[in-house]
Scaffold this motif. Sequence first.
Motif, short mmCIF file in Angstrom:
data_model
loop_
_atom_site.label_atom_id
_atom_site.label_comp_id
_atom_site.label_asym_id
_atom_site.label_seq_id
_atom_site.Cartn_x
_atom_site.Cartn_y
_atom_site.Cartn_z
N ASP A 1 -31.63 -17.91 59.61
CA ASP A 1 -31.53 -18.44 58.25
C ASP A 1 -30.63 -19.67 58.33
O ASP A 1 -29.42 -19.55 58.46
CB ASP A 1 -30.92 -17.34 57.36
CG ASP A 1 -30.56 -17.84 55.98
OD1 ASP A 1 -31.12 -18.86 55.54
OD2 ASP A 1 -29.70 -17.19 55.35
N THR A 2 -31.24 -20.85 58.29
CA THR A 2 -30.47 -22.08 58.50
C THR A 2 -29.83 -22.57 57.20
O THR A 2 -30.24 -22.21 56.10
CB THR A 2 -31.35 -23.22 59.07
OG1 THR A 2 -32.32 -23.60 58.09
CG2 THR A 2 -32.06 -22.78 60.34
N SER B 1 -31.51 -17.83 51.93
CA SER B 1 -30.71 -16.64 52.25
C SER B 1 -31.07 -15.47 51.34
O SER B 1 -31.10 -14.31 51.78
CB SER B 1 -29.22 -16.95 52.13
OG SER B 1 -28.86 -17.98 53.03
N THR C 1 -24.80 -20.77 53.17
CA THR C 1 -24.80 -20.48 54.60
C THR C 1 -24.09 -21.60 55.34
O THR C 1 -24.28 -22.77 55.05
CB THR C 1 -26.26 -20.37 55.09
OG1 THR C 1 -26.96 -19.48 54.20
CG2 THR C 1 -26.35 -19.84 56.51
MG MG Z 1 -28.38 -20.04 52.74
#
Ligand code: MG
Length: 172
Positions: free
Chosen positions: A62-63, A20, A38
């Motif tokens: 963005d996993t 991230s 996240t």
């Molecule tokens: Mg993240």
Amino acid sequence: GPRLAQFKLVLLGESAVGKSSIVHRFVKDSFDDFRESTIGAAFLTQTLKINDNTSVKFEIWDTAGQERYKSLAPMYYRNANAAVVVYDITQSASLERAKVWIKELQRQPNYQDVTIALVGNKLDLEEERQVSEEDAKLLAEQEGLLFFEVSAKSGDGVLNIFQEIAKKLPVE
Ligand code: MG
Ligand code: GDP
């Protein structure tokens, strides 16, 4: 006239390696020491001008790296044009996890059409380094991946990842 090519890019890698933070450095040119982890996945876009006529718009997934979200990952990488597999240069185990992601990507039917970059993050923590640049670079060469070491914190090398990926994408 001017051309805008759109590509889907996915970030994969263990939790807390800085996925991230890399995306936020690229999209907002900022860094946050206390980034919240996240949940599921986050979607962001950023457009890069690659020459006078052409811009590339990255649609970025963005996993979350956590095990409990692992089953969701194929949803994000299945139609991706590019994948950025991130590890933390201060955590050897995170490179082992990156290797598993690479294997998983290589099992996809469209694997030959996907541009993959292996990225070692937290280059600002050189004194805590556990993964040598040589070892990771060799792995990337063997697997046919782009390779970069970066720091989302300082910003060092982050834009370059996306510029080099853009050069590999099929922009007419
Ligand atoms: Mg993240
Ligand atoms: P993610 O789970 O892979 O998305 O990782 P995050 O981006 O949430 O970052 C995890 C932690 O590492 C956060 O505390 C960040 O501030 C920190 N971090 C991320 N990138 C860097 C970096 O380049 N250098 C340093 N020193 N810390 C970083």
